[in-house]
Design a protein around this motif. Structure first.
Motif, mmCIF file in Angstrom:
data_model
loop_
_atom_site.group_PDB
_atom_site.id
_atom_site.type_symbol
_atom_site.label_atom_id
_atom_site.label_comp_id
_atom_site.label_asym_id
_atom_site.label_seq_id
_atom_site.Cartn_x
_atom_site.Cartn_y
_atom_site.Cartn_z
ATOM 1 N N LEU A 181 0.817 -1.220 0.000
ATOM 2 C CA LEU A 181 0.000 0.000 0.000
ATOM 3 C C LEU A 181 0.849 1.268 0.000
ATOM 4 C CD1 LEU A 181 -2.647 -1.069 2.693
ATOM 5 C CD2 LEU A 181 -2.697 -1.461 0.215
ATOM 6 N N ARG A 184 0.049 4.380 -2.142
ATOM 7 C CA ARG A 184 -1.217 5.087 -1.948
ATOM 8 C C ARG A 184 -1.000 6.330 -1.071
ATOM 9 N NH1 ARG A 184 -5.546 0.079 -0.982
ATOM 10 N NH2 ARG A 184 -5.105 -0.975 -2.979
ATOM 11 N N ALA A 297 -11.078 0.803 2.466
ATOM 12 C CA ALA A 297 -10.537 0.934 1.118
ATOM 13 C C ALA A 297 -9.025 0.727 1.070
ATOM 14 C CB ALA A 297 -10.892 2.305 0.542
ATOM 15 N N GLY A 298 -8.403 0.594 2.241
ATOM 16 C CA GLY A 298 -6.959 0.396 2.283
ATOM 17 C C GLY A 298 -6.163 1.655 2.019
ATOM 18 N N GLY A 350 -12.879 -3.916 -0.136
ATOM 19 C CA GLY A 350 -11.505 -3.442 -0.026
ATOM 20 C C GLY A 350 -11.111 -2.519 -1.156
ATOM 21 N N ALA A 351 -10.042 -2.873 -1.872
ATOM 22 C CA ALA A 351 -9.520 -2.012 -2.938
ATOM 23 C C ALA A 351 -10.509 -1.815 -4.075
ATOM 24 C CB ALA A 351 -8.212 -2.592 -3.473
ATOM 25 N N LEU A 354 -11.941 1.551 -4.765
ATOM 26 C CA LEU A 354 -11.122 2.569 -5.415
ATOM 27 C C LEU A 354 -11.154 2.378 -6.927
ATOM 28 C CD1 LEU A 354 -7.993 2.362 -3.070
ATOM 29 C CD2 LEU A 354 -9.984 3.866 -2.839
ATOM 30 N N GLY A 358 -6.884 5.048 -7.973
ATOM 31 C CA GLY A 358 -6.762 4.932 -6.525
ATOM 32 C C GLY A 358 -7.667 5.861 -5.755
#
Length: 439
Positions: A181, A184, A297-298, A350-351, A354, A358
């Motif tokens: 991550l 990000r 969303a991490g 999760g991801a 996005l 991102g």
């Protein structure tokens, strides 16, 4: 009233926001001092934003307080009453060209108290002011002091917001972040509070520990086992406890929403310009949604220990304030039927929350919210049964409030669902609203 001295164009511009509906001249003065710290320490261009929903006499006192603040290079103070806020919102809504403008205005500036809506107005105004981040404080809290030095949270909020997490790690910030991550952006920085419970229900615990457990456990999902509920009750609304600040600690991590309070938080614009907060009225905790979204969303965050000192103002315990405050608490309990569903789905995605760049996908959040409105209300009927029975055990004004609950059950159940529908509608409109505010 605004006053400023020009700042170098390369300085980061931030919004230090204080929504209030009560007398808080001391908080305004302290916020201005925090802004000065941000300028001295980081060269920031700080927009101090006071969103004032207090009565006319109190607003006049706030105006005098703002006028007496010293002019400082890099600090601009914006003190907006509700009429100025409403005028700004009308212009933004008209410029966005969205359907249902009257409904949008009501969701942004409702006639009743809304923790989410007041912060949403700060988000839109920050966009209009060209700010890169919003740093929110509350009027019923104050800063800690160590050896004569005021402990400002902005000290940890400003350095990394919006920058890749890898830069913070390279600079030596301790990390618990998955290296995957690292590219990000740091999207959140926050801490909690010390002092009184964040929700003013300590009297219930003093009156009857068993009733306190029964009531507080109602914000857990209905299918949780008893031991997990018990652990939640012990942790709920306690913040960082009571131990005072003794030295700085900060960590790069996925910030646990239970470890951050909305009186002590900062968000990067890439979060709040994409998704708003729930605009529910008379509902405690309705402003915490973005904490969960960032985590699930991490998106990296900074968790630090410059906790703010929390206190309760006396109006919540008056004859009129008590039932109003308890209603906000019950509405919070009912909102969890829907939010637990959405949080579970966000955690699973999760991801996928996005986009390819991102950034948070507002349309995905809207879909999850609308999906939740089809849930069976049986769990909320059970919650109302439990809280009504618990309050009757306490007697006195709690028993009287239980009678009010019994008379308004259908309304409360309907309102909890409509609050989520309103949140979905605002989320759908939000990107266009933000763009209109910015231009």
């Amino acid at each position: 009233m605004d006053h400023a001295v020009n700042q170098a164009p390369t300085a980061p511009r931030i919004c230090l926001a204080l929504p209030t509906n009560r007398a808080c001249s001391a908080a305004i003065t302290a916020l201005h001092a925090e802004a000065a710290h941000a300028v001295r320490r980081f060269g920031a261009d700080v927009r101090v934003l006071i969103l004032d929903s207090a009565d006319e006499t109190t607003r006049a006192a706030h105006t005098r307080t703002v006028a007496a603040l010293p002019e400082l290079p890099g600090v601009t103070v914006h003190h907006l009453d509700e009429e100025r806020q409403r005028a700004f919102l009308r212009r933004a809504i008209e410029r966005a060209g969205l359907p249902g403008p009257d409904r949008l205005l009501r969701l942004m500036l409702p006639p009743a108290l809304s923790y989410g809506a007041c912060t949403n107005r700060a988000f839109l105004l920050a966009a209009a002011l060209g700010c890169h981040s919003v740093h929110r404080r509350d009027s019923d809290s104050t800063y800690q002091v160590l050896d004569g030095e005021v402990i400002y949270p902005v000290h940890h909020e400003l350095p990394w917001l919006g920058r890749p997490a890898a830069e913070a790690t390279a600079a030596g910030l301790p990390t618990r972040l998955d290296p995957a991550l690292a590219d990000r952006p740091v999207s959140l920085a926050g801490a909690s509070f010390i002092g009184e419970l964040s929700v003013d229900i300590a009297e219930i615990r003093r009156l009857d520990e068993g009733v306190y457990h029964d009531v507080v456990s109602l914000w857990a999902p209905g299918d949780w086992p008893e031991d997990r509920k018990r652990a939640l009750v012990e942790e709920s609304f306690t913040g960082a406890g009571t131990a005072p600040f003794t030295g700085d600690r900060s960590t790069l991590t996925l910030v646990d929403p239970m470890r951050v309070d909305m009186c002590n938080v900062a968000f990067d614009r890439a979060v709040y310009e994409r998704v708003p907060l729930p605009p529910a009225t008379d509902t405690i905790g309705s402003d915490y949604f973005l904490l969960h979204l960032v985590h699930d969303a991490g998106l990296p965050g900074i968790q630090h220990n410059r906790h703010i000192e929390n206190f309760h103002t006396p109006e919540r315990r008056t004859d009129t304030g008590f039932p109003a405050y308890q209603r906000r608490f019950v509405k919070f309990l009912l909102s969890m039927l829907y939010f637990h569903h959405v949080y579970d789905r966000m955690a699973a995605e999760g991801a996928a929350l996005l986009d390819a760049r991102g950034r948070v996908r507002p349309e995905r959040i809207t879909g999850l919210l609308r999906e939740s409105t089809g849930l069976d209300r049986a769990e909320n009927v059970w919650r109302l049964d439990r809280v009504e029975g618990a309050y009757r055990k306490l007697g006195g004004r709690y028993e009287a409030f239980a009678g009010r609950l019994a008379a308004t059950r259908a309304e409360l159940l309907d309102r909890a669902e409509r609050d989520i529908e309103d949140f979905a509608a605002l989320t759908e409109a939000w990107p266009a609203l933000t763009e209109a505010a910015r231009t």
